[in-house]
Write a protein that holds these residues in place. Sequence first.
Motif, short mmCIF file in Angstrom:
data_model
loop_
_atom_site.label_atom_id
_atom_site.label_comp_id
_atom_site.label_asym_id
_atom_site.label_seq_id
_atom_site.Cartn_x
_atom_site.Cartn_y
_atom_site.Cartn_z
N LEU A 1 0.85 -1.20 0.00
CA LEU A 1 0.00 0.00 0.00
C LEU A 1 0.88 1.24 0.00
N HIS A 2 1.20 1.72 -1.18
CA HIS A 2 2.01 2.94 -1.31
C HIS A 2 1.94 3.44 -2.74
N GLU A 3 2.40 4.65 -2.95
CA GLU A 3 2.46 5.19 -4.31
C GLU A 3 3.59 4.47 -5.06
N LEU A 4 3.55 4.53 -6.38
CA LEU A 4 4.62 3.93 -7.17
C LEU A 4 4.92 4.86 -8.36
N PRO A 5 5.74 5.87 -8.09
CA PRO A 5 5.96 6.91 -9.13
C PRO A 5 6.54 6.35 -10.43
#
Lengths: 141, 406
Positions: free
Chosen positions: A20-24
């Motif tokens: 659960l996190h952003e993935l630029p």
Amino acid sequence: MTDNFYNEILIDHNLHPLHLHELPCATCSNEGINPSCGDQLSLHLVIDKDIITQGSFTGVGCAVSQASTDIMLDLIIGKTPQRAMELCQLFSKMISGEITEAELEELEEAGALQNISKMPARVKCAMLGWNTLKKLLAESI
Amino acid sequence: MNSKGYKKDFPVYQKYPDLVYLDNAATSQRPQLVIDAVNEYYANENANPFRGIYELSDISTKAYENARETVRGFIGAKSIREIIFTRNTTESLNLIAYTYGRDNIDKGDEILVCISEHHSDLLPWQRLAHNTGAVLKYLECSESGEYSVQDLKNALTPHTRLFAIAQVSNVFGQANLIREFTDICHSNGTVVVCDGAQSVSHMPVDVKDLGVDFFAFSGHKMYAPMGIGVLYGREDLLEKMSPFLYGGEMIEYVTRENATYAQLPHKFEAGTVNVGGAVGLGAAIKYISGIGFDVIQERERQLTLMAFEKMQEIPHIRIVGSPDPQKHHGLITFTLEGVHPHDVGAVFDADGIAIRAGHHCAQPLHQYLKIQSTARMSLAFYNDEKDIESFICTLKTIRRRMGYDR
């Protein structure tokens, strides 16, 4: 429904989701909505030389949708998009209660969600991440 | 409280003696006498009403029209011409939007809707605005779910043609100041549509006292069958409105090119009507009257108070709406920190307790309150202290069962 439906695997993935996190650096993303609760989920993948090398999700959801998506990402990272698609189909089979023992083993930890097949009200929650993955792969493969 | 007396009236408790049913705002349970009334109609009085030149059709017509008179008395309407049977609140509200709305609302006009409205009292107006070029405006409430007279006055303009408001909110449980709001709207030339879905089974309603122009409610939330609802409309408005659905039994005379329409209320009741449903609704109203709103309101007030006070003692609970339990009218919407409302609902279900989880068909309100979704318990007079105790007992365990505080 029995209480042990919220088993330790599901609770652990819900409370401590690894993905659960952003993935630029994502090479592709897709969104899924569960209309019965309004939950929204975005799935992000890095596909490099026909391998899913990284993956993450963002958004809010119930324990079932969050844990199911986290477990799914554990399972598909390192695999080819084609294999991920096969696993999607196996997961759907499990949720509709039609899976064999051998197939269940291929799903590894995702097998912890097998009891959802007895809870029609939560099928949409369990499928949210997987359906989003299916859409994303269909567009990227 | 003699709760056993009332639960005994509802056969669902014979099949599920341990059921804790706290989802009455979604739909109530039905007493045996309502089920019997519907059965008896179909067994003994069934024929197509209005049409047949024979005795049984006449009996069926009488059963239907008697139910209409019972509804008229129940909400204090002046005439049975003002009582239209529909499928439910949603259909009643759509009827207004499709007929009164399309006849009277044009580009540049404004429609004012409360932010806490159920989708059924919001989407018909949103659609009407899209179709006509009218402007849809929202009246916003305080965090405790209250609408102020001053805010309403500020929101009204010379272009506001229609104001839509629920008598009781299905998320806050708050009763709105309908009479005051209606007076303000009328002095502005604004028509008032009131959604009574969450009020009619919990408090006495008199449409003349409320002063509203339209009032909509469903049978199934007030112990009657699903599929029967009511639209009350002021006779002079209904008289001028175009029909809603076209077809059988809503006509006076039909030629190849044209038709004239039936008198009120039949103008709005096209096709074969739901006589069984209407008969069931009539029986439900008689059941409610037999118990009395004094008893119903007192029981629901006590149970709400009990639940509210115990919920306030539980850590991590946030009650949505007023901090005053008296303002909740048997309905408490809440969140439990760290646990998604669907999981809250699932754990309650594991313990045999039925509550609602989600956005309760009020997504704009949830967006306005910045809450993704909520859980809601809603009671009826047949609930008892034991139901509340079971509810609280489970509520206390949910966080632990979801992996917290171990």
